[in-house]
Design an enzyme around this catalytic site. Structure first.
Site, PDB file in Angstrom:
ATOM      1  N   LYS A 210       0.850  -1.200   0.000  1.00  0.00           N
ATOM      2  CA  LYS A 210       0.000   0.000   0.000  1.00  0.00           C
ATOM      3  C   LYS A 210       0.877   1.238   0.000  1.00  0.00           C
ATOM      4  O   LYS A 210       2.027   1.219   0.472  1.00  0.00           O
ATOM      5  CB  LYS A 210      -0.953   0.028   1.200  1.00  0.00           C
ATOM      6  CG  LYS A 210      -0.301   0.155   2.585  1.00  0.00           C
ATOM      7  CD  LYS A 210      -0.018   1.576   3.017  1.00  0.00           C
ATOM      8  CE  LYS A 210       0.871   1.615   4.256  1.00  0.00           C
ATOM      9  NZ  LYS A 210       1.660   2.753   4.460  1.00  0.00           N
TER      10      LYS A 210
ATOM     11  N   PRO B 298       9.247  -4.091  -0.241  1.00  0.00           N
ATOM     12  CA  PRO B 298      10.433  -3.770   0.565  1.00  0.00           C
ATOM     13  C   PRO B 298      10.136  -3.836   2.064  1.00  0.00           C
ATOM     14  O   PRO B 298       9.065  -3.408   2.496  1.00  0.00           O
ATOM     15  CB  PRO B 298      10.793  -2.348   0.140  1.00  0.00           C
ATOM     16  CG  PRO B 298       9.677  -1.846  -0.693  1.00  0.00           C
ATOM     17  CD  PRO B 298       8.859  -3.005  -1.154  1.00  0.00           C
TER      18      PRO B 298
ATOM     19  N   MET C  90       5.636   0.534   3.188  1.00  0.00           N
ATOM     20  CA  MET C  90       4.662   0.016   2.217  1.00  0.00           C
ATOM     21  C   MET C  90       3.842  -1.134   2.801  1.00  0.00           C
ATOM     22  O   MET C  90       3.137  -1.847   2.088  1.00  0.00           O
ATOM     23  CB  MET C  90       5.361  -0.406   0.924  1.00  0.00           C
ATOM     24  CG  MET C  90       6.116   0.753   0.278  1.00  0.00           C
ATOM     25  SD  MET C  90       6.690   0.375  -1.380  1.00  0.00           S
ATOM     26  CE  MET C  90       5.222   0.722  -2.347  1.00  0.00           C
TER      27      MET C  90
ATOM     28  N   ALA D 222       0.582  -6.804   4.803  1.00  0.00           N
ATOM     29  CA  ALA D 222       0.152  -7.590   3.637  1.00  0.00           C
ATOM     30  C   ALA D 222       0.277  -9.084   3.943  1.00  0.00           C
ATOM     31  O   ALA D 222      -0.622  -9.878   3.626  1.00  0.00           O
ATOM     32  CB  ALA D 222       1.008  -7.223   2.424  1.00  0.00           C
TER      33      ALA D 222
ATOM     34  N   ASP E 288      -2.868  -1.246   9.323  1.00  0.00           N
ATOM     35  CA  ASP E 288      -2.892  -1.322   7.854  1.00  0.00           C
ATOM     36  C   ASP E 288      -3.424  -2.659   7.334  1.00  0.00           C
ATOM     37  O   ASP E 288      -3.547  -2.838   6.119  1.00  0.00           O
ATOM     38  CB  ASP E 288      -1.463  -1.168   7.290  1.00  0.00           C
ATOM     39  CG  ASP E 288      -0.871   0.208   7.552  1.00  0.00           C
ATOM     40  OD1 ASP E 288      -1.641   1.163   7.730  1.00  0.00           O
ATOM     41  OD2 ASP E 288       0.366   0.301   7.570  1.00  0.00           O
TER      42      ASP E 288
HETATM   43  P1  ATP Z   1       4.620  -0.629   9.140  1.00  0.00           P
HETATM   44  O1  ATP Z   1       3.706  -1.676   8.548  1.00  0.00           O
HETATM   45  O2  ATP Z   1       4.859  -0.790  10.615  1.00  0.00           O
HETATM   46  O3  ATP Z   1       4.322   0.756   8.674  1.00  0.00           O
HETATM   47  P2  ATP Z   1       6.638  -0.935   7.156  1.00  0.00           P
HETATM   48  O4  ATP Z   1       5.589  -1.006   6.138  1.00  0.00           O
HETATM   49  O5  ATP Z   1       7.581   0.201   7.053  1.00  0.00           O
HETATM   50  O6  ATP Z   1       6.041  -0.954   8.596  1.00  0.00           O
HETATM   51  P3  ATP Z   1       7.187  -3.786   7.266  1.00  0.00           P
HETATM   52  O7  ATP Z   1       7.894  -4.385   6.105  1.00  0.00           O
HETATM   53  O8  ATP Z   1       5.748  -4.083   7.443  1.00  0.00           O
HETATM   54  O9  ATP Z   1       7.486  -2.229   7.212  1.00  0.00           O
HETATM   55  O10 ATP Z   1       8.022  -4.233   8.569  1.00  0.00           O
HETATM   56  C1  ATP Z   1       8.112  -3.555   9.771  1.00  0.00           C
HETATM   57  C2  ATP Z   1       8.835  -4.472  10.788  1.00  0.00           C
HETATM   58  O11 ATP Z   1       7.956  -5.554  11.130  1.00  0.00           O
HETATM   59  C3  ATP Z   1      10.093  -5.157  10.254  1.00  0.00           C
HETATM   60  O12 ATP Z   1      11.229  -4.391  10.486  1.00  0.00           O
HETATM   61  C4  ATP Z   1      10.129  -6.487  10.995  1.00  0.00           C
HETATM   62  O13 ATP Z   1      10.911  -6.387  12.158  1.00  0.00           O
HETATM   63  C5  ATP Z   1       8.695  -6.734  11.460  1.00  0.00           C
HETATM   64  N1  ATP Z   1       8.008  -7.895  10.785  1.00  0.00           N
HETATM   65  C6  ATP Z   1       7.286  -8.850  11.391  1.00  0.00           C
HETATM   66  N2  ATP Z   1       6.752  -9.703  10.501  1.00  0.00           N
HETATM   67  C7  ATP Z   1       7.133  -9.292   9.298  1.00  0.00           C
HETATM   68  C8  ATP Z   1       6.875  -9.762   7.974  1.00  0.00           C
HETATM   69  N3  ATP Z   1       6.120 -10.845   7.735  1.00  0.00           N
HETATM   70  N4  ATP Z   1       7.395  -9.063   6.958  1.00  0.00           N
HETATM   71  C9  ATP Z   1       8.142  -7.949   7.193  1.00  0.00           C
HETATM   72  N5  ATP Z   1       8.436  -7.479   8.417  1.00  0.00           N
HETATM   73  C10 ATP Z   1       7.929  -8.123   9.478  1.00  0.00           C
END
Ligand code: ATP
Length: 307
Positions: free
Chosen positions: A19, A103, A108, A113, A145
């Site tokens: 997103k 990423p 995102m 997701a 989200d």
């Molecule tokens: P947010 O959703 O909190 O805004 P983001 O979109 O910037 O974060 P994500 O890729 O969702 O980033 O990951 C945030 C943190 O969640 C990662 O640094 C990781 O420690 C933790 N995490 C837990 N499960 C997952 C997963 N399945 N994929 C990615 N990160 C995960």
């Protein structure tokens, strides 16, 4: 018994989109610590594929290893699976495999997701037929989200972002998604927001001009209306972003935006050819980037069969 003669175990693969927030209006922190949001989400074509397989115990693996993603019960996909089993009073588990195209820690919502995809995949694997409103409530428990990842398309998000209402979007957007070599922690960006915006309103405003641009299908007006209250605090934490921003702005995209809490940056175009040309220029600067269309559908089933 040979391997070929082993009984096949059922597996389900579900795809979930990234997103972006076309508008991210953030209000002053509530007493429970959450910030009220008025946001317009758009699902874009970068995807994580989540495959679940019957198993005795919970596990998660990544198709391509990434040190920033936990592989234990902290992974939000396992948390989603456990929550769904608990909701139905079941003592079941699954092996979860994630092929990440979104990423990590890029703003995102890749983790969200994965959580949404896991809910839908396990609902199918275990033939639970959970009603949509129950799935949306479980999603909201997992993270702000996650409900939007289920719904996809374009939607207005209120509350802490978990209350989603689809909005009309006649635009065809092409985003050049400019990746960063390291992530940015969402909680730290919100903490910085509290410092730089001490006078934030209690109720962030709904972006009327942006919603009008979406309804009209007017990408130029959309570009002018893009906005993100987390941009200033993210820039404070990552001063190097300002330099990248200046380079990207000089390429004259229709719009430029920080994705969620960053550090991913987004350049808006109204056709794929212009986006491809910009991608070449961005890569020439030594940056990593990809192209994603928007809006796209929310989580959807890819395969249902035997592993
Ligand atoms: P947010 O959703 O909190 O805004 P983001 O979109 O910037 O974060 P994500 O890729 O969702 O980033 O990951 C945030 C943190 O969640 C990662 O640094 C990781 O420690 C933790 N995490 C837990 N499960 C997952 C997963 N399945 N994929 C990615 N990160 C995960």
């Amino acid at each position: 018994m040979t391997a070929a003669a082993l009984p096949p175990s059922a597996s389900v693969t579900v795809r979930a989109p990234a997103k972006i927030n076309l508008h991210l209006g953030v209000g002053a922190a509530r007493e429970d610590g959450y910030h009220p949001l008025s946001t317009v989400y758009q699902a874009v074509g970068l995807y994580d594929d989540v495959t679940v397989t019957e198993a005795e115990g919970w596990s998660v693996e990544l198709v391509r290893a990434d040190d920033a993603v936990p592989l234990d019960g902290e992974n939000i996909a396992i948390r989603a699976g456990r929550l769904l089993a608990e909701h139905h009073g079941l003592d079941l588990a699954a092996a979860i495999s994630i092929d990440k195209g979104i990423p990590v820690a890029g703003g995102m919502a890749g983790g969200s997701a994965d959580a949404a995809a896991t809910l839908v995949a396990l609902d199918r694997l275990w033939d639970l037929r959970t009603p949509d409103d129950a799935l949306l409530s479980l999603a909201a428990e997992l993270g702000s989200d996650v409900p939007f990842a289920l719904v996809g398309g374009t939607a207005l998000g209120t509350g802490r972002g978990e209350i989603v209402e689809p909005v009309q979007d006649r635009t065809e957007c092409w985003w050049v998604v400019v990746h960063s070599d390291r992530g940015l922690s969402t909680p730290s960006v919100y903490e910085r927001f509290d410092v730089v915006a001490p006078d934030a309103s209690v109720e962030p405003e709904v972006p009327v001009a942006l919603l009008g641009a979406l309804e009209e299908g007017d990408v130029a007006a959309l570009g002018a209306a893009l906005g993100n209250d987390l941009w200033a605090p993210a820039r404070d934490l990552r001063p190097d972003l300002a330099e990248v921003e200046a380079d990207l702005r000089s390429m004259d995209p229709i719009g430029l935006l920080l994705s969620g809490s960053g550090p991913t940056l987004l350049m808006l175009y109204d056709n794929v050819d212009a986006a491809r040309r910009a991608l070449v220029d961005v890569v020439d600067l030594g940056l990593q980037a990809s192209i994603a269309p928007g809006p796209v559908a929310g989580v959807h089933l890819v395969t249902y069969g035997s592993a």
